[in-house]
Motif scaffolding. Structure first.
Motif, PDB file in Angstrom:
ATOM      1  N   PHE A  33      -4.322 -13.563   4.030  1.00 37.74           N
ATOM      2  CA  PHE A  33      -5.202 -11.903   4.220  1.00 37.74           C
ATOM      3  C   PHE A  33      -4.357 -11.193   4.282  1.00 37.74           C
ATOM      4  N   VAL A  34      -3.740 -10.619   4.947  1.00 35.21           N
ATOM      5  CA  VAL A  34      -3.138  -9.658   5.644  1.00 35.21           C
ATOM      6  C   VAL A  34      -2.032  -9.330   4.116  1.00 35.21           C
ATOM      7  N   ALA A  35      -0.886 -10.303   3.545  1.00 32.21           N
ATOM      8  CA  ALA A  35      -0.721  -9.951   2.698  1.00 32.21           C
ATOM      9  C   ALA A  35      -1.644  -8.978   1.254  1.00 32.21           C
ATOM     10  N   LEU A  36      -2.568  -9.670   1.381  1.00 34.33           N
ATOM     11  CA  LEU A  36      -3.405  -9.740   0.279  1.00 34.33           C
ATOM     12  C   LEU A  36      -4.202  -8.069   0.275  1.00 34.33           C
ATOM     13  N   ALA A  37      -4.591  -7.499   1.526  1.00 33.45           N
ATOM     14  CA  ALA A  37      -4.920  -6.890   2.475  1.00 33.45           C
ATOM     15  C   ALA A  37      -4.117  -5.312   1.710  1.00 33.45           C
ATOM     16  N   CYS A  38      -2.539  -5.520   1.911  1.00 32.70           N
ATOM     17  CA  CYS A  38      -1.198  -4.560   1.578  1.00 32.70           C
ATOM     18  C   CYS A  38      -1.692  -4.367   0.838  1.00 32.70           C
ATOM     19  N   GLY A  39      -1.738  -5.259  -0.438  1.00 34.47           N
ATOM     20  CA  GLY A  39      -1.804  -5.042  -1.325  1.00 34.47           C
ATOM     21  C   GLY A  39      -2.282  -4.311  -2.395  1.00 34.47           C
ATOM     22  N   LEU A  40      -3.573  -4.272  -1.861  1.00 36.85           N
ATOM     23  CA  LEU A  40      -4.989  -3.641  -1.860  1.00 36.85           C
ATOM     24  C   LEU A  40      -4.597  -2.127  -1.380  1.00 36.85           C
ATOM     25  N   ILE A  41      -3.872  -2.157  -0.231  1.00 38.26           N
ATOM     26  CA  ILE A  41      -4.042  -0.832   0.535  1.00 38.26           C
ATOM     27  C   ILE A  41      -3.544   0.227  -1.182  1.00 38.26           C
ATOM     28  N   ILE A  42      -1.741  -1.031  -1.195  1.00 42.51           N
ATOM     29  CA  ILE A  42      -1.065   0.132  -1.607  1.00 42.51           C
ATOM     30  C   ILE A  42      -1.444  -0.214  -2.982  1.00 42.51           C
ATOM     31  N   GLY A  43      -1.877  -0.574  -4.042  1.00 39.88           N
ATOM     32  CA  GLY A  43      -2.285  -0.863  -4.907  1.00 39.88           C
ATOM     33  C   GLY A  43      -3.531   0.536  -5.709  1.00 39.88           C
ATOM     34  N   LEU A  44      -4.350  -0.130  -5.028  1.00 40.69           N
ATOM     35  CA  LEU A  44      -5.358   1.008  -5.171  1.00 40.69           C
ATOM     36  C   LEU A  44      -5.312   2.494  -4.516  1.00 40.69           C
ATOM     37  N   GLY A  45      -4.410   2.336  -3.731  1.00 39.31           N
ATOM     38  CA  GLY A  45      -4.060   3.559  -3.392  1.00 39.31           C
ATOM     39  C   GLY A  45      -2.742   4.644  -4.248  1.00 39.31           C
ATOM     40  N   ALA A  46      -2.203   3.921  -5.113  1.00 35.68           N
ATOM     41  CA  ALA A  46      -1.757   4.328  -6.062  1.00 35.68           C
ATOM     42  C   ALA A  46      -2.640   4.133  -7.497  1.00 35.68           C
ATOM     43  N   ILE A  47      -3.464   3.760  -7.773  1.00 34.14           N
ATOM     44  CA  ILE A  47      -4.217   3.860  -8.844  1.00 34.14           C
ATOM     45  C   ILE A  47      -4.755   4.975  -8.802  1.00 34.14           C
ATOM     46  N   GLY A  48      -5.529   5.339  -7.258  1.00 30.44           N
ATOM     47  CA  GLY A  48      -6.272   6.331  -7.066  1.00 30.44           C
ATOM     48  C   GLY A  48      -5.458   7.954  -7.192  1.00 30.44           C
ATOM     49  N   ALA A  49      -4.155   8.097  -6.766  1.00 31.33           N
ATOM     50  CA  ALA A  49      -3.457   8.974  -6.753  1.00 31.33           C
ATOM     51  C   ALA A  49      -2.537   9.601  -8.577  1.00 31.33           C
ATOM     52  N   LEU A 106       2.490  -0.794   5.680  1.00 29.53           N
ATOM     53  CA  LEU A 106       3.471  -1.437   6.507  1.00 29.53           C
ATOM     54  C   LEU A 106       3.621  -1.907   7.358  1.00 29.53           C
ATOM     55  N   TRP A 107       2.731  -1.419   8.338  1.00 28.69           N
ATOM     56  CA  TRP A 107       2.131  -1.721   9.511  1.00 28.69           C
ATOM     57  C   TRP A 107       1.858  -2.934   9.823  1.00 28.69           C
ATOM     58  N   PHE A 108       0.446  -2.555   8.784  1.00 32.84           N
ATOM     59  CA  PHE A 108       0.336  -3.732   8.992  1.00 32.84           C
ATOM     60  C   PHE A 108       0.806  -5.147   8.401  1.00 32.84           C
ATOM     61  N   ALA A 109       1.644  -5.124   7.415  1.00 34.13           N
ATOM     62  CA  ALA A 109       2.561  -6.120   7.418  1.00 34.13           C
ATOM     63  C   ALA A 109       3.668  -6.451   8.167  1.00 34.13           C
ATOM     64  N   THR A 110       4.288  -5.903   8.556  1.00 32.57           N
ATOM     65  CA  THR A 110       5.257  -5.775  10.045  1.00 32.57           C
ATOM     66  C   THR A 110       4.946  -5.938  11.657  1.00 32.57           C
ATOM     67  N   ILE A 154       0.431   7.846   2.742  1.00 33.69           N
ATOM     68  CA  ILE A 154      -0.079   7.548   4.771  1.00 33.69           C
ATOM     69  C   ILE A 154      -0.479   5.546   4.477  1.00 33.69           C
ATOM     70  N   GLY A 155      -1.292   5.662   3.501  1.00 35.90           N
ATOM     71  CA  GLY A 155      -1.264   4.132   3.180  1.00 35.90           C
ATOM     72  C   GLY A 155      -0.428   3.170   2.914  1.00 35.90           C
ATOM     73  N   VAL A 156       0.451   3.758   2.916  1.00 34.27           N
ATOM     74  CA  VAL A 156       1.698   2.697   2.120  1.00 34.27           C
ATOM     75  C   VAL A 156       2.075   2.205   3.500  1.00 34.27           C
TER      76      VAL A 156
END
Length: 80
Positions: free
Chosen positions: A6-22, A70-74, A64-66
């Motif tokens: 779930f942490v890996a899924l959340a990290c992927g969503l944070i990075i992916g949605l942030g990239a799409i929005g940017a 990464l903080w959540f992932a590590t 900042i989202g990335v």
């Protein structure tokens, strides 16, 4: 699925949605800048300053989202 999954899924969503929005934000802003500079070329320098400032702010929110992802992932909060 485990808690780590779930942490890996959340990290992927944070990075992916942030990239799409940017990317969408930068694309819309660049398009509006091109339109505005075509309509009033004498304002091009003033608009360019504002565009670069906003570009930095849009990219900063993604970075900042990335960093948070990464903080959540590590940092494993499920150990201990």
């Amino acid at each position: 699925m485990t808690d780590i999954g779930f942490v890996a899924l959340a990290c992927g969503l944070i990075i992916g949605l942030g990239a799409i929005g940017a990317c969408i934000g930068v694309g819309i802003m660049a398009g509006k800048y091109i339109e505005a500079s075509a309509r009033q070329p004498e304002l091009m320098n003033a608009l360019q300053t504002k565009v670069f400032l906003l570009l930095g702010l849009i990219d900063a929110s993604f970075i900042i989202g990335v960093g948070i992802a990464l903080w959540f992932a590590t940092a494993n909060p499920f150990m201990g």
